[in-house]
Enzyme design. Structure first.
Site, PDB file in Angstrom:
ATOM      1  N   LYS A   1       2.048  -3.857   6.929  1.00  0.00           N
ATOM      2  CA  LYS A   1       2.487  -3.899   5.518  1.00  0.00           C
ATOM      3  C   LYS A   1       4.001  -3.708   5.437  1.00  0.00           C
ATOM      4  O   LYS A   1       4.694  -4.397   4.682  1.00  0.00           O
ATOM      5  CB  LYS A   1       1.797  -2.792   4.705  1.00  0.00           C
ATOM      6  CG  LYS A   1       0.301  -2.974   4.534  1.00  0.00           C
ATOM      7  CD  LYS A   1      -0.040  -4.127   3.607  1.00  0.00           C
ATOM      8  CE  LYS A   1      -1.535  -4.318   3.443  1.00  0.00           C
ATOM      9  NZ  LYS A   1      -1.906  -5.621   2.903  1.00  0.00           N
TER      10      LYS A   1
ATOM     11  N   SER B   1       0.834  -1.208   0.000  1.00  0.00           N
ATOM     12  CA  SER B   1       0.000   0.000   0.000  1.00  0.00           C
ATOM     13  C   SER B   1       0.860   1.245   0.000  1.00  0.00           C
ATOM     14  O   SER B   1       1.982   1.238   0.534  1.00  0.00           O
ATOM     15  CB  SER B   1      -0.864  -0.030   1.264  1.00  0.00           C
ATOM     16  OG  SER B   1      -1.437   1.214   1.497  1.00  0.00           O
TER      17      SER B   1
ATOM     18  N   TYR C   1      -1.967  -1.157  11.023  1.00  0.00           N
ATOM     19  CA  TYR C   1      -2.224  -1.684   9.670  1.00  0.00           C
ATOM     20  C   TYR C   1      -1.026  -1.392   8.764  1.00  0.00           C
ATOM     21  O   TYR C   1      -0.491  -2.296   8.111  1.00  0.00           O
ATOM     22  CB  TYR C   1      -3.499  -1.044   9.087  1.00  0.00           C
ATOM     23  CG  TYR C   1      -3.662  -1.295   7.602  1.00  0.00           C
ATOM     24  CD1 TYR C   1      -4.067  -2.533   7.122  1.00  0.00           C
ATOM     25  CD2 TYR C   1      -3.367  -0.284   6.669  1.00  0.00           C
ATOM     26  CE1 TYR C   1      -4.191  -2.769   5.756  1.00  0.00           C
ATOM     27  CE2 TYR C   1      -3.489  -0.521   5.304  1.00  0.00           C
ATOM     28  CZ  TYR C   1      -3.898  -1.759   4.856  1.00  0.00           C
ATOM     29  OH  TYR C   1      -4.004  -1.990   3.499  1.00  0.00           O
TER      30      TYR C   1
HETATM   31  P1  NAD Z   1     -11.248  -6.760   1.331  1.00  0.00           P
HETATM   32  O1  NAD Z   1     -11.473  -6.728   2.798  1.00  0.00           O
HETATM   33  O2  NAD Z   1     -12.385  -6.437   0.430  1.00  0.00           O
HETATM   34  O3  NAD Z   1     -10.665  -8.183   0.892  1.00  0.00           O
HETATM   35  C1  NAD Z   1      -9.835  -8.943   1.731  1.00  0.00           C
HETATM   36  C2  NAD Z   1     -10.384 -10.345   1.739  1.00  0.00           C
HETATM   37  O4  NAD Z   1      -9.551 -11.149   2.571  1.00  0.00           O
HETATM   38  C3  NAD Z   1     -11.802 -10.424   2.317  1.00  0.00           C
HETATM   39  O5  NAD Z   1     -12.623 -11.143   1.424  1.00  0.00           O
HETATM   40  C4  NAD Z   1     -11.637 -11.164   3.645  1.00  0.00           C
HETATM   41  O6  NAD Z   1     -12.756 -11.956   3.941  1.00  0.00           O
HETATM   42  C5  NAD Z   1     -10.374 -11.969   3.372  1.00  0.00           C
HETATM   43  N1  NAD Z   1      -9.580 -12.288   4.575  1.00  0.00           N
HETATM   44  C6  NAD Z   1      -9.136 -11.450   5.521  1.00  0.00           C
HETATM   45  N2  NAD Z   1      -8.427 -12.116   6.443  1.00  0.00           N
HETATM   46  C7  NAD Z   1      -8.420 -13.409   6.057  1.00  0.00           C
HETATM   47  C8  NAD Z   1      -7.855 -14.588   6.598  1.00  0.00           C
HETATM   48  N3  NAD Z   1      -7.201 -14.580   7.758  1.00  0.00           N
HETATM   49  N4  NAD Z   1      -8.020 -15.757   5.936  1.00  0.00           N
HETATM   50  C9  NAD Z   1      -8.717 -15.790   4.758  1.00  0.00           C
HETATM   51  N5  NAD Z   1      -9.290 -14.718   4.215  1.00  0.00           N
HETATM   52  C10 NAD Z   1      -9.137 -13.522   4.856  1.00  0.00           C
HETATM   53  O7  NAD Z   1     -10.010  -5.795   1.043  1.00  0.00           O
HETATM   54  P2  NAD Z   1      -9.466  -5.261  -0.368  1.00  0.00           P
HETATM   55  O8  NAD Z   1      -9.795  -3.827  -0.458  1.00  0.00           O
HETATM   56  O9  NAD Z   1      -9.848  -6.173  -1.439  1.00  0.00           O
HETATM   57  O10 NAD Z   1      -7.897  -5.356  -0.091  1.00  0.00           O
HETATM   58  C11 NAD Z   1      -7.120  -6.452  -0.556  1.00  0.00           C
HETATM   59  C12 NAD Z   1      -5.678  -6.236  -0.137  1.00  0.00           C
HETATM   60  O11 NAD Z   1      -5.216  -4.999  -0.665  1.00  0.00           O
HETATM   61  C13 NAD Z   1      -5.460  -6.160   1.355  1.00  0.00           C
HETATM   62  O12 NAD Z   1      -4.241  -6.789   1.665  1.00  0.00           O
HETATM   63  C14 NAD Z   1      -5.369  -4.683   1.624  1.00  0.00           C
HETATM   64  O13 NAD Z   1      -4.598  -4.406   2.770  1.00  0.00           O
HETATM   65  C15 NAD Z   1      -4.665  -4.224   0.364  1.00  0.00           C
HETATM   66  N6  NAD Z   1      -4.875  -2.806   0.048  1.00  0.00           N
HETATM   67  C16 NAD Z   1      -6.157  -2.357  -0.094  1.00  0.00           C
HETATM   68  C17 NAD Z   1      -6.373  -1.009  -0.378  1.00  0.00           C
HETATM   69  C18 NAD Z   1      -7.776  -0.478  -0.515  1.00  0.00           C
HETATM   70  O14 NAD Z   1      -7.954   0.736  -0.459  1.00  0.00           O
HETATM   71  N7  NAD Z   1      -8.785  -1.280  -0.712  1.00  0.00           N
HETATM   72  C19 NAD Z   1      -5.277  -0.137  -0.536  1.00  0.00           C
HETATM   73  C20 NAD Z   1      -3.989  -0.647  -0.398  1.00  0.00           C
HETATM   74  C21 NAD Z   1      -3.787  -2.000  -0.114  1.00  0.00           C
END
Ligand code: NAD
Ligand code: UDP
Length: 346
Positions: A152, A124, A148
Protein backbone atom coordinates in the site's frame (compact mmCIF):
# COMPACT_ATOMS: atom_id res chain seq x y z
CA UNK A 1 -19.95 9.01 -15.29
CA UNK A 2 -18.78 5.48 -16.09
CA UNK A 3 -16.69 4.08 -13.26
CA UNK A 4 -14.47 1.03 -13.60
CA UNK A 5 -14.48 -0.82 -10.29
CA UNK A 6 -11.73 -3.39 -9.85
CA UNK A 7 -12.42 -5.94 -7.11
CA UNK A 8 -16.10 -5.07 -7.56
CA UNK A 9 -17.50 -8.31 -6.15
CA UNK A 10 -15.42 -8.16 -2.96
CA UNK A 11 -16.59 -6.90 0.41
CA UNK A 12 -16.03 -3.15 0.02
CA UNK A 13 -16.36 -3.13 -3.78
CA UNK A 14 -19.85 -4.65 -3.73
CA UNK A 15 -21.15 -2.19 -1.12
CA UNK A 16 -19.61 0.73 -2.97
CA UNK A 17 -21.13 -0.47 -6.22
CA UNK A 18 -24.59 -0.33 -4.64
CA UNK A 19 -23.96 3.21 -3.37
CA UNK A 20 -22.59 4.24 -6.79
CA UNK A 21 -25.70 3.01 -8.60
CA UNK A 22 -27.93 4.79 -6.09
CA UNK A 23 -25.97 7.99 -6.75
CA UNK A 24 -26.53 7.66 -10.51
CA UNK A 25 -23.07 6.53 -11.63
CA UNK A 26 -22.69 3.73 -14.17
CA UNK A 27 -20.37 1.00 -12.93
CA UNK A 28 -18.22 -1.36 -14.99
CA UNK A 29 -17.13 -4.31 -12.89
CA UNK A 30 -13.91 -6.32 -12.95
CA UNK A 31 -13.00 -9.20 -10.65
CA UNK A 32 -11.19 -12.53 -10.91
CA UNK A 33 -13.17 -14.08 -8.00
CA UNK A 34 -9.99 -15.00 -6.14
CA UNK A 35 -11.70 -13.81 -2.95
CA UNK A 36 -15.36 -13.43 -3.93
CA UNK A 37 -18.13 -15.52 -5.42
CA UNK A 38 -19.93 -15.32 -8.72
CA UNK A 39 -23.33 -15.76 -7.05
CA UNK A 40 -23.12 -12.21 -5.74
CA UNK A 41 -23.77 -10.89 -9.28
CA UNK A 42 -27.51 -11.69 -9.50
CA UNK A 43 -27.96 -10.29 -6.01
CA UNK A 44 -26.23 -7.07 -7.06
CA UNK A 45 -28.40 -6.85 -10.15
CA UNK A 46 -31.54 -7.36 -8.06
CA UNK A 47 -30.45 -4.74 -5.53
CA UNK A 48 -29.39 -2.14 -8.10
CA UNK A 49 -32.27 -2.98 -10.45
CA UNK A 50 -29.98 -2.96 -13.44
CA UNK A 51 -28.06 -5.27 -15.70
CA UNK A 52 -24.40 -4.86 -14.73
CA UNK A 53 -21.44 -4.82 -17.12
CA UNK A 54 -19.10 -7.39 -15.67
CA UNK A 55 -15.65 -8.54 -16.82
CA UNK A 56 -14.27 -11.69 -15.21
CA UNK A 57 -10.50 -11.53 -15.15
CA UNK A 58 -7.29 -10.36 -13.60
CA UNK A 59 -5.66 -6.96 -13.34
CA UNK A 60 -2.44 -8.78 -14.17
CA UNK A 61 -3.92 -9.62 -17.59
CA UNK A 62 -2.82 -6.65 -19.71
CA UNK A 63 -4.73 -7.86 -22.79
CA UNK A 64 -7.97 -7.94 -20.82
CA UNK A 65 -7.35 -4.43 -19.46
CA UNK A 66 -6.74 -3.20 -23.01
CA UNK A 67 -9.98 -4.78 -24.12
CA UNK A 68 -11.98 -3.21 -21.29
CA UNK A 69 -10.58 0.26 -21.97
CA UNK A 70 -11.22 -0.14 -25.70
CA UNK A 71 -14.77 -1.45 -25.33
CA UNK A 72 -15.91 0.93 -22.60
CA UNK A 73 -15.82 4.66 -22.18
CA UNK A 74 -14.35 4.97 -18.70
CA UNK A 75 -14.30 8.27 -16.81
CA UNK A 76 -12.71 7.16 -13.55
CA UNK A 77 -11.37 4.07 -11.81
CA UNK A 78 -11.91 2.93 -8.24
CA UNK A 79 -9.26 0.35 -7.52
CA UNK A 80 -10.18 -2.16 -4.81
CA UNK A 81 -8.67 -5.35 -6.26
CA UNK A 82 -5.94 -6.64 -3.97
CA UNK A 83 -5.00 -9.52 -1.75
CA UNK A 84 -5.54 -8.38 1.82
CA UNK A 85 -4.50 -10.97 4.41
CA UNK A 86 -1.69 -9.36 6.40
CA UNK A 87 -0.43 -12.64 7.90
CA UNK A 88 -0.48 -14.43 4.54
CA UNK A 89 1.47 -11.57 2.96
CA UNK A 90 4.43 -12.37 5.24
CA UNK A 91 4.37 -15.96 3.90
CA UNK A 92 3.82 -15.03 0.23
CA UNK A 93 5.46 -11.63 -0.29
CA UNK A 94 6.11 -12.10 -4.01
CA UNK A 95 2.48 -13.02 -4.70
CA UNK A 96 1.34 -9.96 -2.76
CA UNK A 97 3.69 -7.52 -4.49
CA UNK A 98 2.90 -9.06 -7.87
CA UNK A 99 -0.87 -8.92 -7.44
CA UNK A 100 -1.14 -5.65 -5.55
CA UNK A 101 1.75 -3.51 -6.79
CA UNK A 102 2.30 -4.88 -10.31
CA UNK A 103 -1.49 -5.14 -10.82
CA UNK A 104 -1.94 -1.49 -9.88
CA UNK A 105 0.90 -0.46 -12.21
CA UNK A 106 -0.78 -2.31 -15.09
CA UNK A 107 -3.97 -0.44 -14.41
CA UNK A 108 -2.30 2.98 -14.22
CA UNK A 109 -0.37 2.30 -17.42
CA UNK A 110 -3.49 1.39 -19.39
CA UNK A 111 -5.32 4.38 -17.91
CA UNK A 112 -2.57 6.70 -19.13
CA UNK A 113 -2.70 5.17 -22.61
CA UNK A 114 -6.44 5.82 -22.76
CA UNK A 115 -6.23 9.28 -21.14
CA UNK A 116 -8.29 8.21 -18.15
CA UNK A 117 -6.76 10.15 -15.29
CA UNK A 118 -9.16 9.95 -12.38
CA UNK A 119 -8.11 7.33 -9.88
CA UNK A 120 -9.35 6.43 -6.43
CA UNK A 121 -7.14 4.04 -4.51
CA UNK A 122 -8.08 1.80 -1.55
CA UNK A 123 -5.34 2.57 0.90
CA UNK A 124 -5.32 1.67 4.56
CA UNK A 125 -4.61 2.93 8.05
CA UNK A 126 -1.85 0.32 8.00
CA UNK A 127 0.33 2.89 6.17
CA UNK A 128 0.65 4.76 9.50
CA UNK A 129 2.44 1.77 11.09
CA UNK A 130 2.46 2.19 14.89
CA UNK A 131 1.46 5.86 15.21
CA UNK A 132 3.18 8.04 17.82
CA UNK A 133 -0.23 9.41 18.87
CA UNK A 134 -3.94 9.15 18.14
CA UNK A 135 -6.14 10.36 16.51
CA UNK A 136 -4.18 9.94 13.31
CA UNK A 137 -3.99 12.81 10.82
CA UNK A 138 -3.16 12.42 7.16
CA UNK A 139 0.23 14.12 7.45
CA UNK A 140 1.50 11.64 10.07
CA UNK A 141 4.65 9.71 9.10
CA UNK A 142 4.15 6.47 7.25
CA UNK A 143 5.65 3.09 8.04
CA UNK A 144 4.92 -0.48 7.16
CA UNK A 145 5.07 -3.69 9.11
CA UNK A 146 4.12 -6.34 6.51
CA UNK A 147 4.43 -6.94 2.76
CA UNK A 148 0.71 -6.13 2.51
CA UNK A 149 1.19 -2.76 4.20
CA UNK A 150 4.42 -2.08 2.33
CA UNK A 151 2.55 -2.69 -0.93
CA UNK A 152 0.00 0.00 0.00
CA UNK A 153 2.79 2.38 0.93
CA UNK A 154 4.72 1.67 -2.29
CA UNK A 155 1.60 2.38 -4.36
CA UNK A 156 0.99 5.63 -2.48
CA UNK A 157 4.59 6.64 -3.30
CA UNK A 158 4.18 5.63 -6.95
CA UNK A 159 1.05 7.79 -7.13
CA UNK A 160 2.92 10.71 -5.54
CA UNK A 161 5.63 10.38 -8.19
CA UNK A 162 2.98 10.20 -10.91
CA UNK A 163 1.25 13.39 -9.81
CA UNK A 164 4.60 15.21 -9.67
CA UNK A 165 5.31 14.19 -13.25
CA UNK A 166 1.78 14.57 -14.66
CA UNK A 167 -0.19 17.17 -12.77
CA UNK A 168 -3.38 16.68 -14.78
CA UNK A 169 -4.24 13.43 -12.93
CA UNK A 170 -6.80 13.45 -10.13
CA UNK A 171 -5.65 10.87 -7.62
CA UNK A 172 -7.41 10.19 -4.33
CA UNK A 173 -5.92 8.01 -1.62
CA UNK A 174 -8.63 6.82 0.77
CA UNK A 175 -7.10 5.38 3.91
CA UNK A 176 -9.69 3.06 5.40
CA UNK A 177 -9.69 2.34 9.10
CA UNK A 178 -11.56 -0.88 10.10
CA UNK A 179 -14.55 -1.49 7.80
CA UNK A 180 -17.14 -3.82 9.35
CA UNK A 181 -20.90 -4.37 9.19
CA UNK A 182 -23.03 -5.18 6.19
CA UNK A 183 -25.67 -3.78 3.87
CA UNK A 184 -28.87 -3.25 5.83
CA UNK A 185 -30.83 -5.55 3.48
CA UNK A 186 -28.95 -8.54 4.92
CA UNK A 187 -28.11 -9.56 1.32
CA UNK A 188 -24.49 -8.35 1.23
CA UNK A 189 -21.70 -8.63 3.76
CA UNK A 190 -18.23 -9.89 4.49
CA UNK A 191 -17.68 -13.48 3.39
CA UNK A 192 -14.21 -14.60 4.47
CA UNK A 193 -12.89 -17.96 3.29
CA UNK A 194 -12.07 -20.40 6.12
CA UNK A 195 -11.44 -19.18 9.65
CA UNK A 196 -11.68 -15.38 9.71
CA UNK A 197 -8.56 -13.36 10.48
CA UNK A 198 -10.49 -10.25 11.44
CA UNK A 199 -12.30 -9.64 14.67
CA UNK A 200 -15.93 -9.09 13.71
CA UNK A 201 -16.40 -11.99 11.25
CA UNK A 202 -14.81 -14.18 13.93
CA UNK A 203 -17.30 -12.88 16.50
CA UNK A 204 -20.32 -13.60 14.28
CA UNK A 205 -18.98 -17.10 13.57
CA UNK A 206 -18.82 -17.73 17.32
CA UNK A 207 -22.27 -16.27 17.83
CA UNK A 208 -23.75 -18.55 15.16
CA UNK A 209 -22.04 -21.60 16.66
CA UNK A 210 -19.42 -22.37 13.99
CA UNK A 211 -16.50 -21.43 16.27
CA UNK A 212 -16.26 -21.95 20.02
CA UNK A 213 -14.88 -18.73 21.52
CA UNK A 214 -13.50 -15.41 20.40
CA UNK A 215 -9.78 -15.23 21.03
CA UNK A 216 -8.91 -11.82 22.38
CA UNK A 217 -5.35 -11.09 21.33
CA UNK A 218 -3.88 -9.47 24.43
CA UNK A 219 -5.35 -7.66 27.44
CA UNK A 220 -2.13 -6.00 28.53
CA UNK A 221 -2.08 -3.07 26.10
CA UNK A 222 -1.91 0.45 27.58
CA UNK A 223 -5.64 1.00 26.94
CA UNK A 224 -8.49 1.35 29.49
CA UNK A 225 -9.45 -2.36 29.41
CA UNK A 226 -6.09 -3.62 28.13
CA UNK A 227 -7.40 -4.78 24.74
CA UNK A 228 -6.60 -3.23 21.36
CA UNK A 229 -8.55 -0.18 20.17
CA UNK A 230 -9.57 0.39 16.54
CA UNK A 231 -11.75 2.78 14.56
CA UNK A 232 -14.52 0.53 13.21
CA UNK A 233 -16.46 2.09 10.34
CA UNK A 234 -19.68 0.80 8.79
CA UNK A 235 -18.97 -0.48 5.28
CA UNK A 236 -21.87 1.61 3.88
CA UNK A 237 -20.40 4.77 5.41
CA UNK A 238 -17.13 3.80 3.75
CA UNK A 239 -18.96 3.21 0.47
CA UNK A 240 -20.56 6.66 0.70
CA UNK A 241 -17.09 8.14 1.30
CA UNK A 242 -16.15 6.94 -2.20
CA UNK A 243 -19.15 8.69 -3.70
CA UNK A 244 -18.19 11.92 -1.94
CA UNK A 245 -14.62 11.54 -3.17
CA UNK A 246 -15.80 10.93 -6.73
CA UNK A 247 -18.08 13.95 -6.69
CA UNK A 248 -15.58 16.36 -5.17
CA UNK A 249 -12.13 15.13 -6.17
CA UNK A 250 -12.65 13.77 -9.64
CA UNK A 251 -13.10 17.30 -10.98
CA UNK A 252 -9.96 18.57 -9.23
CA UNK A 253 -6.54 17.64 -10.51
CA UNK A 254 -3.94 16.78 -7.90
CA UNK A 255 -3.34 14.33 -5.09
CA UNK A 256 -6.06 14.13 -2.43
CA UNK A 257 -5.57 12.10 0.74
CA UNK A 258 -8.31 11.26 3.24
CA UNK A 259 -8.75 9.15 6.33
CA UNK A 260 -12.07 7.34 6.23
CA UNK A 261 -12.89 6.52 9.83
CA UNK A 262 -15.38 7.60 12.48
CA UNK A 263 -12.91 9.37 14.75
CA UNK A 264 -13.82 7.10 17.64
CA UNK A 265 -12.05 3.97 18.84
CA UNK A 266 -13.52 0.88 20.48
CA UNK A 267 -11.70 -1.90 22.34
CA UNK A 268 -12.01 -5.58 21.47
CA UNK A 269 -14.13 -6.14 24.58
CA UNK A 270 -16.44 -3.25 23.70
CA UNK A 271 -16.94 -4.73 20.24
CA UNK A 272 -17.74 -8.17 21.69
CA UNK A 273 -20.29 -6.52 24.00
CA UNK A 274 -21.91 -4.61 21.12
CA UNK A 275 -22.23 -7.83 19.13
CA UNK A 276 -23.64 -9.72 22.15
CA UNK A 277 -26.27 -6.99 22.46
CA UNK A 278 -27.12 -7.16 18.76
CA UNK A 279 -27.50 -10.95 18.91
CA UNK A 280 -29.65 -10.78 22.03
CA UNK A 281 -31.80 -8.03 20.58
CA UNK A 282 -32.40 -10.06 17.42
CA UNK A 283 -33.08 -13.24 19.45
CA UNK A 284 -35.14 -11.70 22.23
CA UNK A 285 -38.41 -12.29 20.46
CA UNK A 286 -37.52 -15.97 20.06
CA UNK A 287 -36.10 -17.07 23.42
CA UNK A 288 -36.39 -14.17 25.86
CA UNK A 289 -33.07 -15.20 27.44
CA UNK A 290 -29.81 -13.27 27.03
CA UNK A 291 -26.35 -14.67 26.56
CA UNK A 292 -22.88 -13.23 26.11
CA UNK A 293 -20.59 -14.20 23.25
CA UNK A 294 -17.86 -16.35 24.86
CA UNK A 295 -14.24 -15.23 24.65
CA UNK A 296 -10.85 -16.08 26.08
CA UNK A 297 -7.77 -13.95 26.53
CA UNK A 298 -4.82 -15.03 24.41
CA UNK A 299 -1.32 -13.59 23.93
CA UNK A 300 -0.91 -10.54 21.71
CA UNK A 301 -0.91 -11.20 17.96
CA UNK A 302 2.43 -10.46 16.32
CA UNK A 303 2.49 -7.11 14.56
CA UNK A 304 -0.61 -5.68 16.30
CA UNK A 305 -0.55 -2.19 17.75
CA UNK A 306 -2.35 -0.91 20.86
CA UNK A 307 -4.57 1.73 19.33
CA UNK A 308 -5.43 3.23 15.99
CA UNK A 309 -8.17 5.69 15.21
CA UNK A 310 -8.67 8.44 12.70
CA UNK A 311 -8.98 12.15 12.75
CA UNK A 312 -11.58 12.37 9.94
CA UNK A 313 -11.75 16.20 9.97
CA UNK A 314 -10.23 16.64 6.54
CA UNK A 315 -12.84 14.40 4.88
CA UNK A 316 -15.59 16.21 6.79
CA UNK A 317 -14.39 19.60 5.58
CA UNK A 318 -13.40 18.83 2.00
CA UNK A 319 -15.81 16.04 1.08
CA UNK A 320 -18.70 17.03 3.32
CA UNK A 321 -18.68 13.41 4.42
CA UNK A 322 -18.77 11.85 7.85
CA UNK A 323 -19.64 8.39 9.13
CA UNK A 324 -23.29 8.24 10.20
CA UNK A 325 -23.72 4.73 11.58
CA UNK A 326 -22.68 3.73 15.10
CA UNK A 327 -21.17 0.53 16.46
CA UNK A 328 -24.59 -0.89 17.37
CA UNK A 329 -25.76 -0.53 13.78
CA UNK A 330 -22.56 -2.13 12.54
CA UNK A 331 -23.17 -5.10 14.85
CA UNK A 332 -26.89 -5.38 14.01
CA UNK A 333 -26.26 -5.27 10.26
CA UNK A 334 -23.37 -7.76 10.48
CA UNK A 335 -25.56 -10.12 12.51
CA UNK A 336 -28.48 -9.82 10.07
CA UNK A 337 -26.14 -10.73 7.20
CA UNK A 338 -24.68 -13.65 9.16
CA UNK A 339 -28.03 -15.11 10.19
CA UNK A 340 -29.61 -14.70 6.75
CA UNK A 341 -26.50 -16.17 5.08
CA UNK A 342 -24.95 -18.66 7.53
CA UNK A 343 -22.65 -19.95 4.78
CA UNK A 344 -22.00 -16.58 3.16
CA UNK A 345 -22.80 -16.31 -0.55
CA UNK A 346 -22.80 -20.11 -1.10
P1 NAD B 1 -11.97 -8.39 -0.78
O1 NAD B 1 -10.95 -9.47 -0.82
O2 NAD B 1 -13.32 -8.71 -0.25
O3 NAD B 1 -12.16 -7.75 -2.23
C1 NAD B 1 -11.10 -7.65 -3.15
C2 NAD B 1 -11.61 -8.17 -4.47
O4 NAD B 1 -10.56 -8.08 -5.42
C3 NAD B 1 -12.02 -9.65 -4.40
O5 NAD B 1 -13.32 -9.79 -4.95
C4 NAD B 1 -10.98 -10.38 -5.25
O6 NAD B 1 -11.53 -11.49 -5.91
C5 NAD B 1 -10.54 -9.26 -6.19
N1 NAD B 1 -9.15 -9.40 -6.69
C6 NAD B 1 -8.03 -9.58 -5.98
N2 NAD B 1 -6.97 -9.63 -6.79
C7 NAD B 1 -7.44 -9.47 -8.05
C8 NAD B 1 -6.83 -9.42 -9.32
N3 NAD B 1 -5.52 -9.62 -9.48
N4 NAD B 1 -7.61 -9.21 -10.41
C9 NAD B 1 -8.96 -9.04 -10.28
N5 NAD B 1 -9.59 -9.09 -9.10
C10 NAD B 1 -8.83 -9.30 -7.98
O7 NAD B 1 -11.32 -7.18 0.04
P2 NAD B 1 -12.03 -5.86 0.59
O8 NAD B 1 -12.11 -5.97 2.06
O9 NAD B 1 -13.22 -5.55 -0.19
O10 NAD B 1 -10.88 -4.80 0.28
C11 NAD B 1 -10.92 -3.97 -0.87
C12 NAD B 1 -9.69 -3.08 -0.87
O11 NAD B 1 -9.66 -2.32 0.33
C13 NAD B 1 -8.38 -3.82 -0.93
O12 NAD B 1 -7.48 -3.09 -1.73
C14 NAD B 1 -7.91 -3.83 0.50
O13 NAD B 1 -6.51 -3.91 0.60
C15 NAD B 1 -8.41 -2.47 0.95
N6 NAD B 1 -8.60 -2.36 2.40
C16 NAD B 1 -9.43 -3.25 3.02
C17 NAD B 1 -9.60 -3.17 4.40
C18 NAD B 1 -10.49 -4.16 5.12
O14 NAD B 1 -10.39 -4.26 6.34
N7 NAD B 1 -11.36 -4.87 4.47
C19 NAD B 1 -8.95 -2.16 5.14
C20 NAD B 1 -8.13 -1.26 4.46
C21 NAD B 1 -7.96 -1.36 3.07
N1 UDP C 1 -8.47 -9.29 17.33
C1 UDP C 1 -8.74 -10.22 18.33
N2 UDP C 1 -9.14 -11.47 17.98
C2 UDP C 1 -9.29 -11.85 16.68
C3 UDP C 1 -9.02 -10.91 15.67
C4 UDP C 1 -8.61 -9.64 16.03
O1 UDP C 1 -8.61 -9.91 19.51
O2 UDP C 1 -9.65 -13.02 16.43
C5 UDP C 1 -8.10 -7.91 17.70
C6 UDP C 1 -6.80 -7.41 17.13
O3 UDP C 1 -5.73 -7.72 18.01
C7 UDP C 1 -7.07 -5.91 17.01
C8 UDP C 1 -8.56 -5.83 16.69
O4 UDP C 1 -9.11 -7.07 17.15
O5 UDP C 1 -6.86 -5.26 18.25
C9 UDP C 1 -8.89 -5.67 15.21
O6 UDP C 1 -8.23 -6.69 14.49
P1 UDP C 1 -8.56 -6.99 12.96
O7 UDP C 1 -7.72 -8.17 12.55
O8 UDP C 1 -10.03 -7.11 12.79
O9 UDP C 1 -8.12 -5.67 12.20
P2 UDP C 1 -6.69 -4.92 12.17
O10 UDP C 1 -6.87 -3.69 12.99
O11 UDP C 1 -5.65 -5.85 12.69
O12 UDP C 1 -6.53 -4.62 10.71
Amino acid sequence: MNILITGATGYIGSHTLIALCEAGFTPILLDNFCNSKRVILPRLEAQTKQSLKFYEGDILDVQLLKRIFTEQKIDAVIHFAALKAVGESTQKPLEYYQNNVAGCLNLLTIMKTHHVKRFIFSSSATVYGDPASVPIQEHFPRASTSPYGRGKLIIEEILEDLIKAESDWSITLLRYFNPIGAHESGQFGEDPQGIPNNLTPYITQVAIGNLEKVQVFGNDYPTPDGTGIRDYIHVMDLAEGHIAALKICASKAGLHIYNLGTGRGYSVLEVITAFSNAVNQADSTKSGSTKAIPYEIKPRRAGDIAECWADPTRAQKDLNWSAQRNLNQMAQDAWRWQTQNPKGYE
